[in-house]
Structures are given as C-alpha cells and as structure tokens.
Design a protein around this motif. Structure first.
Motif, PDB file in Angstrom:
ATOM      1  N   TRP A 105       0.831  -1.196   0.000  1.00 44.96           N
ATOM      2  CA  TRP A 105       0.000   0.000   0.000  1.00 44.96           C
ATOM      3  C   TRP A 105       0.870   1.252   0.000  1.00 44.96           C
ATOM      4  O   TRP A 105       0.609   2.208  -0.733  1.00 44.96           O
ATOM      5  CB  TRP A 105      -0.931  -0.029   1.224  1.00 44.96           C
ATOM      6  N   GLU A 106       1.938   1.248   0.823  1.00 43.66           N
ATOM      7  CA  GLU A 106       2.842   2.397   0.879  1.00 43.66           C
ATOM      8  C   GLU A 106       3.564   2.598  -0.451  1.00 43.66           C
ATOM      9  O   GLU A 106       3.763   3.729  -0.891  1.00 43.66           O
ATOM     10  CB  GLU A 106       3.830   2.230   2.031  1.00 43.66           C
ATOM     11  N   LYS A 107       3.964   1.507  -1.108  1.00 43.96           N
ATOM     12  CA  LYS A 107       4.625   1.614  -2.413  1.00 43.96           C
ATOM     13  C   LYS A 107       3.688   2.230  -3.441  1.00 43.96           C
ATOM     14  O   LYS A 107       4.096   3.074  -4.256  1.00 43.96           O
ATOM     15  CB  LYS A 107       5.098   0.246  -2.897  1.00 43.96           C
ATOM     16  N   ARG A 108       2.432   1.826  -3.428  1.00 46.99           N
ATOM     17  CA  ARG A 108       1.467   2.371  -4.385  1.00 46.99           C
ATOM     18  C   ARG A 108       1.225   3.857  -4.122  1.00 46.99           C
ATOM     19  O   ARG A 108       1.110   4.639  -5.045  1.00 46.99           O
ATOM     20  CB  ARG A 108       0.147   1.604  -4.309  1.00 46.99           C
ATOM     21  N   ARG A 109       1.130   4.232  -2.847  1.00 54.50           N
ATOM     22  CA  ARG A 109       0.923   5.648  -2.511  1.00 54.50           C
ATOM     23  C   ARG A 109       2.112   6.479  -2.945  1.00 54.50           C
ATOM     24  O   ARG A 109       1.961   7.601  -3.429  1.00 54.50           O
ATOM     25  CB  ARG A 109       0.681   5.820  -1.017  1.00 54.50           C
ATOM     26  N   ALA A 110       3.320   5.950  -2.792  1.00 57.19           N
ATOM     27  CA  ALA A 110       4.529   6.671  -3.180  1.00 57.19           C
ATOM     28  C   ALA A 110       4.578   6.829  -4.713  1.00 57.19           C
ATOM     29  O   ALA A 110       5.042   7.853  -5.214  1.00 57.19           O
ATOM     30  CB  ALA A 110       5.758   5.933  -2.678  1.00 57.19           C
ATOM     31  N   ALA A 111       4.098   5.843  -5.438  1.00 61.00           N
ATOM     32  CA  ALA A 111       4.126   5.899  -6.908  1.00 61.00           C
ATOM     33  C   ALA A 111       3.121   6.927  -7.436  1.00 61.00           C
ATOM     34  O   ALA A 111       3.345   7.511  -8.482  1.00 61.00           O
ATOM     35  CB  ALA A 111       3.818   4.531  -7.474  1.00 61.00           C
ATOM     36  N   VAL A 112       2.036   7.152  -6.699  1.00 66.85           N
ATOM     37  CA  VAL A 112       0.998   8.083  -7.154  1.00 66.85           C
ATOM     38  C   VAL A 112       1.449   9.530  -6.974  1.00 66.85           C
ATOM     39  O   VAL A 112       1.122  10.393  -7.771  1.00 66.85           O
ATOM     40  CB  VAL A 112      -0.330   7.831  -6.384  1.00 66.85           C
TER      41      VAL A 112
END
Length: 42
Positions: free
Chosen positions: A34-41
């Motif tokens: 979830w944190e990786k996806r938020r960072a990518a956005v």
C-alpha cells in the motif's frame, strides 16, 4: 458423510479478512504494498 456447504462470496471474503487480521506478517506485506502504491501516485 457430511455434505459440504458452499460458501457465498460474502462469507469467503469475511473468512479471508478474519485470517488476514490475525496474521501480522500478512498485514505487514499488505501495508508495504500500500505504501509503495501511494509513493508511486505522488
């Protein structure tokens, strides 16, 4: 021999959620993804 009851989709989701909530390793993996996806956005 007992007849196996087929679970509805909602029952399967509830069962999986209960298992995940009781598994700290799985929660950590989910949180990392979830944190990786938020960072990518951003």
């Amino acid at each position: 021999m007992r007849k196996v009851k087929k679970l509805s989709f909602e029952e399967l989701v509830r069962e999986n959620k209960e298992k995940l909530m009781n598994d700290p390793d799985a929660l950590d993996r989910i949180e990392e993804r979830w944190e990786k996806r938020r960072a990518a956005v951003k």
